[in-house]
Scaffold this motif. Structure first.
Motif, PDB file in Angstrom:
ATOM      1  N   ARG A 253     -12.352  18.664 -27.311  1.00 49.52           N
ATOM      2  CA  ARG A 253     -12.061  18.422 -28.724  1.00 49.52           C
ATOM      3  C   ARG A 253     -10.567  18.147 -28.922  1.00 49.52           C
ATOM      4  NH1 ARG A 253     -16.174  21.889 -30.307  1.00 49.52           N
ATOM      5  NH2 ARG A 253     -14.854  23.700 -30.051  1.00 49.52           N
ATOM      6  N   TYR A 254      -9.754  18.934 -28.215  1.00 54.90           N
ATOM      7  CA  TYR A 254      -8.311  18.795 -28.320  1.00 54.90           C
ATOM      8  C   TYR A 254      -7.882  17.402 -27.868  1.00 54.90           C
ATOM      9  CZ  TYR A 254      -3.411  20.208 -27.782  1.00 54.90           C
ATOM     10  OH  TYR A 254      -2.065  20.326 -27.892  1.00 54.90           O
ATOM     11  N   LEU A 255      -8.428  16.981 -26.725  1.00 55.02           N
ATOM     12  CA  LEU A 255      -8.082  15.662 -26.207  1.00 55.02           C
ATOM     13  C   LEU A 255      -8.516  14.557 -27.163  1.00 55.02           C
ATOM     14  CD1 LEU A 255      -8.756  15.761 -22.381  1.00 55.02           C
ATOM     15  CD2 LEU A 255      -6.609  15.269 -23.520  1.00 55.02           C
ATOM     16  N   GLN A 256      -9.699  14.760 -27.751  1.00 50.87           N
ATOM     17  CA  GLN A 256     -10.168  13.763 -28.719  1.00 50.87           C
ATOM     18  C   GLN A 256      -9.195  13.641 -29.879  1.00 50.87           C
ATOM     19  OE1 GLN A 256     -14.070  15.191 -29.561  1.00 50.87           O
ATOM     20  NE2 GLN A 256     -15.060  13.737 -28.166  1.00 50.87           N
ATOM     21  N   ASN A 257      -8.762  14.809 -30.367  1.00 46.19           N
ATOM     22  CA  ASN A 257      -7.811  14.806 -31.477  1.00 46.19           C
ATOM     23  C   ASN A 257      -6.508  14.125 -31.080  1.00 46.19           C
ATOM     24  OD1 ASN A 257      -9.610  16.129 -33.039  1.00 46.19           O
ATOM     25  ND2 ASN A 257      -8.736  18.157 -32.724  1.00 46.19           N
ATOM     26  N   LEU A 258      -6.062  14.452 -29.846  1.00 43.69           N
ATOM     27  CA  LEU A 258      -4.816  13.851 -29.362  1.00 43.69           C
ATOM     28  C   LEU A 258      -4.949  12.337 -29.309  1.00 43.69           C
ATOM     29  CD1 LEU A 258      -3.604  16.071 -26.424  1.00 43.69           C
ATOM     30  CD2 LEU A 258      -2.773  15.976 -28.759  1.00 43.69           C
ATOM     31  N   GLY A 259      -6.091  11.886 -28.766  1.00 45.69           N
ATOM     32  CA  GLY A 259      -6.327  10.447 -28.653  1.00 45.69           C
ATOM     33  C   GLY A 259      -6.213   9.783 -30.008  1.00 45.69           C
TER      34      GLY A 259
ATOM     35  N   ALA B  96      -1.285  11.938  -5.678  1.00 42.61           N
ATOM     36  CA  ALA B  96      -1.950  13.164  -6.128  1.00 42.61           C
ATOM     37  C   ALA B  96      -3.101  12.828  -7.065  1.00 42.61           C
ATOM     38  CB  ALA B  96      -0.953  14.072  -6.832  1.00 42.61           C
ATOM     39  N   LYS B  97      -4.185  13.584  -6.910  1.00 46.60           N
ATOM     40  CA  LYS B  97      -5.320  13.383  -7.817  1.00 46.60           C
ATOM     41  C   LYS B  97      -5.805  14.734  -8.313  1.00 46.60           C
ATOM     42  CE  LYS B  97      -7.272   8.938  -7.066  1.00 46.60           C
ATOM     43  NZ  LYS B  97      -6.765   8.108  -6.043  1.00 46.60           N
ATOM     44  N   PRO B  98      -6.088  14.902  -9.593  1.00 49.30           N
ATOM     45  CA  PRO B  98      -5.858  13.925 -10.658  1.00 49.30           C
ATOM     46  C   PRO B  98      -4.398  13.877 -11.080  1.00 49.30           C
ATOM     47  CG  PRO B  98      -6.848  15.893 -11.565  1.00 49.30           C
ATOM     48  CD  PRO B  98      -6.733  16.130 -10.111  1.00 49.30           C
ATOM     49  N   SER B  99      -3.655  14.958 -10.875  1.00 46.36           N
ATOM     50  CA  SER B  99      -2.223  14.895 -11.168  1.00 46.36           C
ATOM     51  C   SER B  99      -1.500  15.815 -10.183  1.00 46.36           C
ATOM     52  CB  SER B  99      -1.956  15.317 -12.613  1.00 46.36           C
ATOM     53  OG  SER B  99      -2.404  16.623 -12.822  1.00 46.36           O
ATOM     54  N   LEU B 100      -0.185  15.693 -10.151  1.00 46.14           N
ATOM     55  CA  LEU B 100       0.580  16.464  -9.180  1.00 46.14           C
ATOM     56  C   LEU B 100       0.903  17.847  -9.745  1.00 46.14           C
ATOM     57  CD1 LEU B 100       2.242  16.527  -6.496  1.00 46.14           C
ATOM     58  CD2 LEU B 100       4.201  15.852  -7.892  1.00 46.14           C
ATOM     59  N   LEU B 101       0.584  18.889  -8.955  1.00 47.84           N
ATOM     60  CA  LEU B 101       0.916  20.246  -9.383  1.00 47.84           C
ATOM     61  C   LEU B 101       1.724  20.921  -8.282  1.00 47.84           C
ATOM     62  CD1 LEU B 101       0.631  22.710 -11.251  1.00 47.84           C
ATOM     63  CD2 LEU B 101      -1.536  23.192 -10.147  1.00 47.84           C
ATOM     64  N   ILE B 102       2.959  21.287  -8.615  1.00 43.93           N
ATOM     65  CA  ILE B 102       3.776  22.057  -7.668  1.00 43.93           C
ATOM     66  C   ILE B 102       3.979  23.420  -8.307  1.00 43.93           C
ATOM     67  CG2 ILE B 102       5.981  22.227  -6.476  1.00 43.93           C
ATOM     68  CD1 ILE B 102       6.116  19.145  -6.625  1.00 43.93           C
ATOM     69  N   ASN B 103       3.361  24.425  -7.724  1.00 47.99           N
ATOM     70  CA  ASN B 103       3.308  25.723  -8.380  1.00 47.99           C
ATOM     71  C   ASN B 103       4.471  26.636  -8.044  1.00 47.99           C
ATOM     72  OD1 ASN B 103       1.517  26.370 -10.358  1.00 47.99           O
ATOM     73  ND2 ASN B 103      -0.232  26.335  -8.968  1.00 47.99           N
TER      74      ASN B 103
ATOM     75  N   ALA C  77       3.650  19.430 -24.001  1.00 47.63           N
ATOM     76  CA  ALA C  77       4.229  20.771 -23.829  1.00 47.63           C
ATOM     77  C   ALA C  77       3.305  21.824 -24.421  1.00 47.63           C
ATOM     78  CB  ALA C  77       5.605  20.827 -24.493  1.00 47.63           C
ATOM     79  N   LYS C  78       2.776  21.507 -25.573  1.00 38.94           N
ATOM     80  CA  LYS C  78       1.901  22.458 -26.258  1.00 38.94           C
ATOM     81  C   LYS C  78       0.602  22.648 -25.474  1.00 38.94           C
ATOM     82  CE  LYS C  78       0.578  21.961 -30.795  1.00 38.94           C
ATOM     83  NZ  LYS C  78       0.872  21.427 -32.123  1.00 38.94           N
ATOM     84  N   MET C  79       0.099  21.549 -24.952  1.00 40.12           N
ATOM     85  CA  MET C  79      -1.215  21.579 -24.313  1.00 40.12           C
ATOM     86  C   MET C  79      -1.213  22.446 -23.055  1.00 40.12           C
ATOM     87  SD  MET C  79      -3.504  18.326 -23.294  1.00 40.12           S
ATOM     88  CE  MET C  79      -2.363  17.809 -22.036  1.00 40.12           C
ATOM     89  N   VAL C  80      -0.230  22.280 -22.194  1.00 43.04           N
ATOM     90  CA  VAL C  80      -0.237  23.027 -20.929  1.00 43.04           C
ATOM     91  C   VAL C  80       0.766  24.182 -20.977  1.00 43.04           C
ATOM     92  CG1 VAL C  80      -1.062  21.077 -19.565  1.00 43.04           C
ATOM     93  CG2 VAL C  80       1.404  21.416 -19.882  1.00 43.04           C
TER      94      VAL C  80
ATOM     95  N   ASN D 297      -5.301  22.738 -15.613  1.00 43.85           N
ATOM     96  CA  ASN D 297      -4.307  21.933 -16.316  1.00 43.85           C
ATOM     97  C   ASN D 297      -4.143  20.557 -15.678  1.00 43.85           C
ATOM     98  OD1 ASN D 297      -2.196  24.751 -17.078  1.00 43.85           O
ATOM     99  ND2 ASN D 297      -3.680  23.693 -18.342  1.00 43.85           N
ATOM    100  N   ARG D 298      -4.420  20.488 -14.365  1.00 43.67           N
ATOM    101  CA  ARG D 298      -4.205  19.218 -13.662  1.00 43.67           C
ATOM    102  C   ARG D 298      -5.051  18.109 -14.246  1.00 43.67           C
ATOM    103  NH1 ARG D 298      -4.149  20.196  -7.237  1.00 43.67           N
ATOM    104  NH2 ARG D 298      -3.709  17.970  -7.340  1.00 43.67           N
ATOM    105  N   GLY D 299      -6.352  18.387 -14.398  1.00 41.83           N
ATOM    106  CA  GLY D 299      -7.267  17.379 -14.947  1.00 41.83           C
ATOM    107  C   GLY D 299      -6.921  17.051 -16.379  1.00 41.83           C
ATOM    108  N   LEU D 300      -6.626  18.113 -17.113  1.00 45.35           N
ATOM    109  CA  LEU D 300      -6.318  17.961 -18.528  1.00 45.35           C
ATOM    110  C   LEU D 300      -5.060  17.098 -18.710  1.00 45.35           C
ATOM    111  CD1 LEU D 300      -7.441  19.062 -21.168  1.00 45.35           C
ATOM    112  CD2 LEU D 300      -5.793  20.924 -21.007  1.00 45.35           C
ATOM    113  N   PHE D 301      -4.071  17.385 -17.877  1.00 45.15           N
ATOM    114  CA  PHE D 301      -2.793  16.686 -17.978  1.00 45.15           C
ATOM    115  C   PHE D 301      -2.978  15.202 -17.671  1.00 45.15           C
ATOM    116  CE2 PHE D 301       1.767  16.010 -16.786  1.00 45.15           C
ATOM    117  CZ  PHE D 301       2.291  16.456 -17.972  1.00 45.15           C
ATOM    118  N   ARG D 302      -3.797  14.935 -16.669  1.00 44.82           N
ATOM    119  CA  ARG D 302      -4.042  13.537 -16.303  1.00 44.82           C
ATOM    120  C   ARG D 302      -4.784  12.815 -17.433  1.00 44.82           C
ATOM    121  NH1 ARG D 302      -4.103   9.933 -11.934  1.00 44.82           N
ATOM    122  NH2 ARG D 302      -4.573   7.956 -12.915  1.00 44.82           N
TER     123      ARG D 302
END
Lengths: 116, 696
Positions: B281-287, B357-364, B308-311, B414-419
């Protein structure tokens, strides 16, 4: 339609510029560049051969006007040679024969320069 | 209509049920049930089901309301059955079957309520089953109801045949000597199959699932203990209705049991499911939010803030591709200076990592990372980094980065969401660009149109009505703005000046010059009586004020009405033509384009031409655009073609001549684009003009 070509041949201090195709607002800058180069090289005795020029628009005519004063001040001239009937009609309507020497043979123009 | 029909069916059913039960209550002989009353009760139940189903179509309940109602109905049903059970038990204690004593009429009312509630329960369960129904859902449900109806009919038929009334317990239900056993097995199969249809569970969030689980268990314990172990209780009141109520109670218990088991099974994953739903829902709103932005910097800043807010990042920034390099386009949470100071090598290596990196790069754990350790020590104070490319249709536009000060600040999720978010920015960037281009084009078009309109206003808007002559003109510009112009000046009642001209070159500059000429001509017309003088004056102006390579061609003509004399001079312009009785005369006095030479030369060269006109004479002024108009074969329209058509038009009014030439030219060039302005001006002395006659 905008097929246009400028070529040049130097005979001693006389430069002969050959125009071919359509000289209009789109192709005029090409002709302008060619004349500018001659002026930069101090080659101001110019014959423009119009034998293969199919069409000339007002923008094309403007190119001659843009250079003639400068060239004449430097002791040179632009002489026009071998225009087709149609192109000559355009020059004639505008009154160019009063201001430019228009001759039917390229050699004739060259001779005139040589005679001085 | 449905509502009305439903109500009629429903009330008929209710009346029938009451009638049946009234009859049954009168029949106190326990062992000899009334066949007619039982039939009536059966029919009543069918009508009630039908009526409720009709009414239910109109009911607009939410999922939770349906579940709540079902629970409520189940409890009341359980309690009612419990009361009946106690009455039945007492009846046995009091006198048993032999005494012939039956329950009082009051108990029959309660029994009616039980039947009623059972029907409602069936309909409510149907509502749940039909949530998100699959291909076979409705079929399965109707099969179940059909089996229940068959069981009622079968019971009734057994009664009618005079055989012993079916009894109380399950042992009789599984009597395979007749259809009863088969129907029971069928019924149980259908009940279980329908029990699997509970997709509505997916629509509950975690809290709702927990609430329903506990409430459901409580309800079922109450309803189960109260209504369970029925024995022959219900059959005592009505055998057909009793079978029905018992079947519904069985169905309810199985269905609710399976549904609650389903809820229980989904409970551990309910939290994750909820989060997923929220994220979608959040992503839809963002879109939607990003899609509505049409300005690039606003898009970038909004994206940074939302990311910033999302992740839950402390710092975010966006890097855009520019030619062969990358440029920091926006940052949020920290001055962009720090990101710019990061070593270029590191940034480049990071980009390579993001690309793979798939779906996005995460360096923890940034401090322990070989590539970006530096980001931990300096001002960025990165603990963990999340980064994704901004793409649109495989075209890379840039990267978005999110940094958390704490290590392990981002989850795997967060990786998938961020991508997904980065992809949306990619699409939004494309939109912004498209919007920008179309806005710019629109503005440019609008400006050109304004220039064109302004230029057209410089031409005479209407032809002045000049006594004794006809005038007509048209001007078609090749581009939005051109250099052709014409004007008519009524200097005095005896003299009308007609001017046509063409500024060399095309486009905006030619149009500006044309505007200047218009003013000049208007002013000079009143000061000179000779066209050569006027043209020479204009020449001086063009020579001094216009570009060196710009010249103007013009015909300046003066019509003296009284003498019917036309005086004109031609400054390099294509000649005008006089048409008189199938003869054309090109008006071509010697001349020179304006701006080509000094005023002295001009004055010497320009010759004026005078001609007297007679009634029926037509003068056609034109610009070179007409003569030089070309067709697809490359042929020019030419003077000869014009001459021919003019000869055909002897004695036509000016407007007609102008119209015909225009059509003729259009026909000639066909679908070829017009490459120069075409202007035509017609002056005519009508043959039969009464005013003209007066003058003579």
């Amino acid at each position: 339609m905008s097929e246009f070509e400028v070529t040049r041949k130097d005979v001693q201090d006389i430069s002969i510029v050959y125009l071919k195709g359509y000289l209009d607002a789109h192709t005029a800058p090409e002709f302008e560049t060619a004349l500018q180069q001659l002026v930069d090289e101090e080659k101001v005795k110019i014959v423009v051969n119009l034998a293969e020029l199919a069409y000339i628009s007002s923008a094309g005519l403007g190119v001659f006007m843009g250079f003639i004063e400068d060239i004449r001040q430097k002791g040179g001239d632009i002489k026009l040679a071998e225009p087709t009937e149609k192109v000559f009609r355009v020059f004639d309507l505008l009154g160019f024969p009063v201001l430019y020497e228009i001759v039917s043979k390229e050699s004739e123009a060259v001779e005139k320069y040589k005679k001085g | 209509m449905h509502m009305k029909r439903g109500l009629i069916i429903w009330s008929t059913g209710t009346l029938l049920l009451l009638a049946a039960l009234a009859t049954l209550s009168g029949n106190r002989v326990f062992t000899a049930p009334s066949v007619a009353a039982e039939g009536l009760a059966g029919a009543a139940i069918l009508l009630l089901c039908w009526g409720f189903a009709h009414l239910e179509k109109r009911a607009d309940r939410t999922l939770l309301q349906t579940i709540g109602q079902l629970g409520l109905h189940a409890i009341i049903l359980g309690i009612a059955v419990f009361l009946l059970k106690r009455q039945y038990a007492e009846m046995h204690t009091w006198g048993g079957a032999d005494t012939g004593g039956g329950p009082g009429i009051g108990w029959y009312v309660i029994f009616a309520a039980v039947v009623y509630l059972a029907v409602r329960v069936l309909i409510l369960i149907q509502g749940l089953i039909f949530v998100d129904q699959g291909r076979r859902t409705s079929g399965l449900f109707y099969l179940l109801t059909a089996v229940i109806v068959l069981r009622i009919i079968q019971t009734f038929l057994t009664l009618g045949s005079g055989a012993e009334a079916p009894g109380a317990g399950w042992e009789e239900e599984f009597d395979f000597s007749n259809a009863t056993g088969v129907l029971t097995v069928l019924f149980l199969i259908m009940v279980v199959l329908n029990g699997f249809r509970c997709k509505w569970i997916h629509y509950l969030n975690r809290q709702q699932k927990i609430a329903i689980l506990f409430a459901g268990i409580a309800v079922n314990i109450i309803a189960g203990t109260a209504g369970g172990s029925l024995g022959g209780t219900l059959s005592r009141f009505s055998i057909t209705a009793g079978i029905f109520v018992r079947d519904i109670i069985t169905f309810y218990l199985v269905y609710s049991g399976m549904a609650l088991a389903g809820v229980l099974l989904q409970l551990p994953s309910a939290g994750i499911m909820d989060r997923r739903m929220r994220q979608i829902r959040y992503l839809q709103n963002l879109g939607a939010e990003l899609g509505s932005i049409i300005e690039k910097s606003e898009l970038l800043s909004t994206s940074c803030v939302l990311a910033a807010k999302m992740v839950k990042a402390d710092v975010t920034w966006i890097e855009m591709k520019t030619g062969d390099g990358y440029r920091l386009a926006w940052s949020s949470g920290l001055s962009s200076q720090y990101m710019e100071e990061l070593p270029a090598d590191m940034k480049k290596e990071l980009r390579t990592l993001i690309d793979t990196a798939k779906p996005s790069l995460l360096i923890n754990n940034v401090p322990r990372n070989d590539v970006c350790r530096q980001m931990a020590s300096d001002m960025v104070r990165a603990g963990s980094v999340l980064a994704a490319p901004l793409m649109f249709k495989d075209v890379l536009r840039g990267y978005i980065y999110a940094v958390s000060h704490s290590r392990f600040g981002f989850s795997e999720e967060n990786r998938g969401l961020f991508r997904a978010f980065a992809d949306q920015i990619g699409v939004a960037l494309e939109n912004v660009q498209l919007a920008q281009v179309s806005i710019e084009q629109e503005v440019y078009r609008e400006e050109l149109k304004l220039a064109h309109d302004a230029q057209m206003r410089l031409l005479p808007q209407t032809m002045p009505a000049v006594t004794g002559i006809e005038l007509d003109a048209f001007c078609v510009t090749a581009n939005e703005i051109g250099g052709d112009f014409y004007d008519i000046i009524q200097v005095n009642p005896e003299r009308t000046d007609i001017v046509i001209g063409d500024v060399s070159g095309k486009g905006a500059s030619a149009a500006f010059y044309m505007a200047e000429l218009k003013g000049l001509v208007q002013a000079l017309a009143h000061h000179h009586a000779c066209p050569v003088e006027i043209l020479t004056e204009i020449n001086g102006f063009v020579k001094t004020h216009f570009e060196k390579d710009t010249f103007v061609t013009m015909i300046y003509s003066m019509l003296f009405h009284k003498e019917r004399r036309l005086v004109l001079a031609r400054a390099g312009h294509p000649p005008a033509v006089r048409v008189r009785r199938n003869k054309t005369l090109w008006l071509e006095p010697a001349g020179l384009g304006l701006g080509l030479a000094t005023n002295d030369i001009m004055r010497r060269i320009l010759k004026k031409q005078e001609l007297s006109l007679v009634e029926g004479d037509t003068i056609v002024y034109l610009t070179d655009g007409l003569i030089e108009a070309r067709n697809r074969a490359g042929e020019e329209y030419g003077e000869e073609r014009l001459r021919q058509i003019l000869l055909d038009m002897d004695n036509l009014p000016a407007a007609e001549v102008s119209e015909r030439i225009r059509n003729h030219m259009q026909e000639f060039i066909g679908d070829m684009p017009q490459h120069d302005d075409v202007t035509l001006f017609i002056l005519r002395l009508p043959e039969d003009a009464p005013n003209n006659k007066e003058r003579d």
